[in-house]
Motif scaffolding. Structure first.
Motif, mmCIF file in Angstrom:
data_model
loop_
_atom_site.group_PDB
_atom_site.id
_atom_site.type_symbol
_atom_site.label_atom_id
_atom_site.label_comp_id
_atom_site.label_asym_id
_atom_site.label_seq_id
_atom_site.Cartn_x
_atom_site.Cartn_y
_atom_site.Cartn_z
ATOM 1 N N ARG A 88 0.655 -1.363 -0.287
ATOM 2 C CA ARG A 88 -0.171 -0.407 0.520
ATOM 3 C C ARG A 88 0.798 1.363 0.390
ATOM 4 O O ARG A 88 0.858 1.924 -0.472
ATOM 5 N N HIS A 89 2.472 1.289 0.838
ATOM 6 C CA HIS A 89 2.496 2.306 0.715
ATOM 7 C C HIS A 89 3.354 2.976 -0.609
ATOM 8 O O HIS A 89 4.393 4.142 -0.833
ATOM 9 N N LEU A 90 3.642 2.009 -1.519
ATOM 10 C CA LEU A 90 4.180 2.065 -2.610
ATOM 11 C C LEU A 90 3.045 2.566 -3.769
ATOM 12 O O LEU A 90 3.097 2.237 -5.410
ATOM 13 N N ALA A 91 1.616 2.751 -3.336
ATOM 14 C CA ALA A 91 0.379 2.646 -4.725
ATOM 15 C C ALA A 91 0.723 4.023 -5.362
ATOM 16 O O ALA A 91 -0.038 4.727 -6.603
ATOM 17 N N ALA A 92 1.244 5.791 -4.703
ATOM 18 C CA ALA A 92 1.883 7.050 -5.737
ATOM 19 C C ALA A 92 2.056 6.029 -6.926
ATOM 20 O O ALA A 92 2.051 7.007 -7.463
ATOM 21 N N LEU A 93 3.157 4.873 -6.636
ATOM 22 C CA LEU A 93 4.106 4.979 -8.049
ATOM 23 C C LEU A 93 3.225 4.225 -9.099
ATOM 24 O O LEU A 93 2.312 3.603 -9.088
ATOM 25 N N ALA A 94 3.954 4.722 -10.303
ATOM 26 C CA ALA A 94 3.402 4.035 -11.417
ATOM 27 C C ALA A 94 3.689 3.045 -11.585
ATOM 28 O O ALA A 94 4.159 2.637 -11.445
ATOM 29 N N LEU A 147 -3.273 -2.496 -8.896
ATOM 30 C CA LEU A 147 -3.010 -2.104 -9.525
ATOM 31 C C LEU A 147 -3.635 -2.236 -11.409
ATOM 32 O O LEU A 147 -2.636 -3.141 -11.752
#
Length: 311
Positions: A171-177, A252
């Motif tokens: 979840r903490h990487l969800a902002a990355l493409a 994603l």
């Protein structure tokens, strides 16, 4: 004659090994060897010959292997003729592990509620394994992926879901493409010997991504748990599994950009022989499956895709 011995014989011929056949049947090698000796006594001739660590059918064994599938179907027809009620009897279903861990328990719960007199037997395996077992009459139906080749007219197929590829990430990487995650994070790879794993490999190659591989395994449940533990990211089919959503895992969509095509989909459903003597029970099972898929809110098959009973 014990028909299970014929099923065992066909598996021994297919694998060329008593030990491998025993492993798939969850029996000891000695038990399978005893079954083969019993068959040889009943037919009055040698059916198998040892060749080093493998076994091969004798000329008589080849003739039995060719005749056994039809013989098994005829015996099944005879049982159905004696007891024609669809509500009473047996049904042997093959399943891939993805189905066993997701939709199949709900499908079976509905099926046994409607037909409590039917005894259901389950055998797990890959799509290729359960397909061949249905073809040989060892299984009545299979919950699996559509094979990598066109089905013959002897089979019917009911599509339940189309499953595209997605990216599982902490979840903490969800902002990355998604493609950036695939280039920078360790990859927990879905087993490349499976159809879904081969889909993943084609997507990565088309995207020109050489991932940092950390693990490779065949269990989607375990892969999801490993992403949940922060061990990497994973490209997997978007199955009906209860993913670790809401915890430490996000799903994603994989984009059709950055050199990568839109992720392909795999077709998940049920197959069976049109000539099955247990056709009424199989169709009730298919109806239950379609109802469960609809109630759980999964997307309907695409226009033009096979659904219901094939024509």
């Amino acid at each position: 004659m014990e028909t299970q011995y014929l099923h065992s014989f066909l598996l021994v011929v297919e694998t060329g090994s008593l030990a491998e056949a025993a492993r798939r049947l969850h029996l000891t090698s000695a038990a399978v060897a005893q079954q083969m000796r019993t068959l040889e006594r009943e037919f009055g001739t040698d059916l198998l010959a040892r060749a080093g660590r493998t076994v091969a059918p004798t000329p008589a064994g080849h003739r039995l292997a060719a005749a056994a599938p039809q013989l098994l179907r005829d015996l099944a027809h005879a049982r159905t003729h004696v007891n024609q009620e669809a509500e009473v009897g047996e049904l042997t279903i093959g399943t891939i592990n993805t189905a066993l861990h997701s939709l199949l328990p709900d499908i079976l719960a509905r099926f046994v509620a409607e037909l409590p007199g039917v005894t259901v037997f389950l055998q797990s395996g890959t799509t290729q394994q359960v397909y061949h077992a249905v073809q040989q009459g060892a299984l009545d139906a299979a919950v699996c992926l559509y094979p990598s080749f066109a089905l013959s007219k002897a089979f019917d197929w009911s599509l339940l879901r189309e499953e595209s590829l997605i990216l599982l990430a902490p979840r903490h990487l969800a902002a990355l493409a998604p493609l950036e995650l695939l280039r920078t994070q360790p990859l927990i790879r879905y087993d490349r010997s499976l159809g879904g794993g081969q889909m993943v490999e084609r997507y990565l190659r088309a995207a020109r991504i050489t991932p940092r591989e950390r693990f490779e395994l065949s269990s989607l449940v375990a892969i999801s748990m490993m992403v949940d533990r922060g061990l990497g990211v994973a490209v997997v089919p978007d199955t009906a599994l209860d993913w670790h959503d809401g915890q430490n895992v996000v799903r994603l969509a994989l984009p059709a950009q950055g050199g990568a095509p839109a992720a392909e989909s795999r077709r998940f459903g049920m197959l069976w022989l049109r000539s099955s003597p247990r056709l009424a029970r199989i169709r009730r099972l298919v109806d239950c499956a379609q109802q469960v898929v609809g109630e759980r809110g999964y997307a309907a098959p695409r226009p033009g895709a096979s659904a219901g009973y094939a024509e």
